[in-house]
Scaffold this active site. Sequence first.
Site, PDB file in Angstrom:
ATOM      1  N   ASP A  99      37.616  55.715   4.575  1.00 14.48           N
ATOM      2  CA  ASP A  99      37.939  54.875   5.731  1.00 14.48           C
ATOM      3  C   ASP A  99      39.134  55.490   6.447  1.00 14.48           C
ATOM      4  OD1 ASP A  99      38.413  52.695   7.459  1.00 14.48           O
ATOM      5  OD2 ASP A  99      37.816  51.254   5.915  1.00 14.48           O
ATOM      6  N   ASP A 196      38.102  53.483  11.649  1.00 16.70           N
ATOM      7  CA  ASP A 196      38.676  52.174  11.952  1.00 16.70           C
ATOM      8  C   ASP A 196      38.938  52.033  13.456  1.00 16.70           C
ATOM      9  OD1 ASP A 196      39.966  49.787  10.626  1.00 16.70           O
ATOM     10  OD2 ASP A 196      41.728  50.534  11.676  1.00 16.70           O
ATOM     11  N   GLU A 238      33.723  51.886  13.792  1.00 23.08           N
ATOM     12  CA  GLU A 238      33.950  50.441  13.950  1.00 23.08           C
ATOM     13  C   GLU A 238      34.365  50.170  15.397  1.00 23.08           C
ATOM     14  OE1 GLU A 238      36.755  46.735  12.454  1.00 23.08           O
ATOM     15  OE2 GLU A 238      37.614  48.677  12.932  1.00 23.08           O
ATOM     16  N   ASP A 312      36.632  41.806   6.824  1.00 21.31           N
ATOM     17  CA  ASP A 312      37.328  41.107   7.908  1.00 21.31           C
ATOM     18  C   ASP A 312      36.656  39.798   8.309  1.00 21.31           C
ATOM     19  OD1 ASP A 312      39.240  43.146   8.208  1.00 21.31           O
ATOM     20  OD2 ASP A 312      37.954  44.273   9.583  1.00 21.31           O
TER      21      ASP A 312
HETATM   22  C1  GLC Z   1      40.083  47.153  11.360  1.00 21.25           C
HETATM   23  C2  GLC Z   1      40.053  46.843   9.896  1.00 21.25           C
HETATM   24  C3  GLC Z   1      40.992  45.709   9.613  1.00 21.25           C
HETATM   25  C4  GLC Z   1      42.382  46.148   9.982  1.00 21.25           C
HETATM   26  C5  GLC Z   1      42.444  46.632  11.438  1.00 21.25           C
HETATM   27  C6  GLC Z   1      43.695  47.414  11.670  1.00 21.25           C
HETATM   28  O1  GLC Z   1      39.566  46.141  12.132  1.00 21.25           O
HETATM   29  O2  GLC Z   1      38.754  46.604   9.483  1.00 21.25           O
HETATM   30  O3  GLC Z   1      40.949  45.283   8.274  1.00 21.25           O
HETATM   31  O4  GLC Z   1      43.295  45.093   9.821  1.00 21.25           O
HETATM   32  O5  GLC Z   1      41.379  47.494  11.749  1.00 21.25           O
HETATM   33  O6  GLC Z   1      43.652  48.643  11.014  1.00 21.25           O
END
Ligand code: GLC
Length: 538
Positions: A99, A196, A238, A312
């Site tokens: 990740d 991310d 993401e 999340d």
């Molecule tokens: C993404 C992650 C989340 C995190 C955010 C900041 O959305 O999935 O868990 O808090 O990014 O890195």
Amino acid sequence: MEQHPWWQDAVIYQIYPRSYCDSNGDGVGDLPGILSKLDYLQALGVDAIWLSPVFRSPQDDNGYDISDYRDIDPLFGTMEDMDRLIDQAGRQGIRIIMDLVLNHSSDEHPWFREARKSRESPYHDFYIWKDRPEPPLRSGFGGSAWEWVPEVGQYYFHHFSRKQPDLNWDNPALRQELYAMIRAWADRGIGGFRLDVVDHLGKEVDRGVIADGPRLHERLREMSREAFQGRDLVTVGEAWTANTENAPLYSAPDGSELSMVFQFEHLTLDFRGGDKWDPRPIRLPELKAVLARWQRGLRGRGWNSLFWENHDVPRIVSRWGDDGEYRVPCAKMFAVLYFGLQGTPYIYQGQELGMTNAAYPIEDYRDIELLNAYRERRARGMGEEEVMRAIHAMGRDNARTPMQWQDAPGAGFTTGTPWLRINPNFHEINAESQIGDPDSVFACYQRLIRLRKTYPVFREGDFTLLLPEDEDIFAYTRETERERLLVVCNFHGRTIPCPAQLQRAGTPLIQNYPDAPAGLLRPYEARMYYSAAENKED
Ligand code: GLC
């Protein structure tokens, strides 16, 4: 048969390492713990593990605040543990997806420590600085997105917590550092990367544009050329703001950006007016419309991730289903429903057991976003009960409670004190009681994974939504010239008539009741039928 990349037939399992399995009794899951569960994952049948961040980090946002991209946090183990995991998982046919948090680092990263000392530091420009806190942006975790640093007389920008300063992607030196780091991980035998908040990488802070900025896709193409292409990697972006218009860019079949997009349009349907902390009930036709639009929109033009859960969002049976009387058929219904779609399915740890949300008092929670939301809402005068209702429904710790392995002290997760309270329903819901039970939620996922590897229609079939306006039934077909799949789900907890067009439609592949009487669909009933050209039965 046409060539296609491995990840189009793959099922990916997400592990939130701190909540998976604790090998040393410190209450936090770790890499040796994961290593000890590879047989379990192999039995489930998954092809890859997406590991939430295990890099060195002060853990302000549970590892999504990285202070060294090239090392493992001692909380989780060592680089040797990581190499062992990559190696052993590989032998068991499982790839490891790391990740990557490239939008921001930790404020404890050496780059930021240098950057905040002086405007002359070569690292100063690795971050985003302004003399005034303008435009007046707000952090996604609450409060201002600007933080003052007296040493340099400037504010830095942080979209997330103040311990997560945003990296300045306009700086080519920063980008090259990141690409070199990615290549180094790829050389260690990593199977791919989850990126991310990747839609933030083209931001234009001056104009207040954070997500989906004008240079985003140029950036992704550069990263792909410099770090991904020519290697057998899956790359998953993401992107909360991705839509069916821009998703084909992110996931272009020519591989110029990423393998696939990981977007949330279906999972934001219940955000009333966009506010996650004010959830509303959804109507099934809305959900069908969104999922169908994605099925059609990406067909031949891109590739989507399929999921109901991650670290999340709340547990799906609690969110839109039933986590009480009908928890088991309901968990299976959600499984059947999304496994029949086109895309790559993700299973979030514990989902394969039908794990549920937890409802704790505020002092038992740990998530920074949840705790900030609590404080802000209470400060605004909102009543305790109302705030807690929202937190119980939507808080991220719902998904982060420790994995429920056994009906034993510590749920088989830890011999120590867990970092986050274990859901008390582990006596009933746990892996040990499900493995080997053909009627378990686990067995249902096992079977679905096998089916996806057996029939090409799961990868290729053309999607048609049936009964789009029906309030209870989610039904669709997937078709190729040779094969046809029919999925029929009763999305609610009441028995309803089953329309004639959804009956006797081939060989049953899977169902979540022992029998399938014609004419009726029981609470959360799900059926999947298959027919091939040679033996079309209808
Ligand atoms: C993404 C992650 C989340 C995190 C955010 C900041 O959305 O999935 O868990 O808090 O990014 O890195």
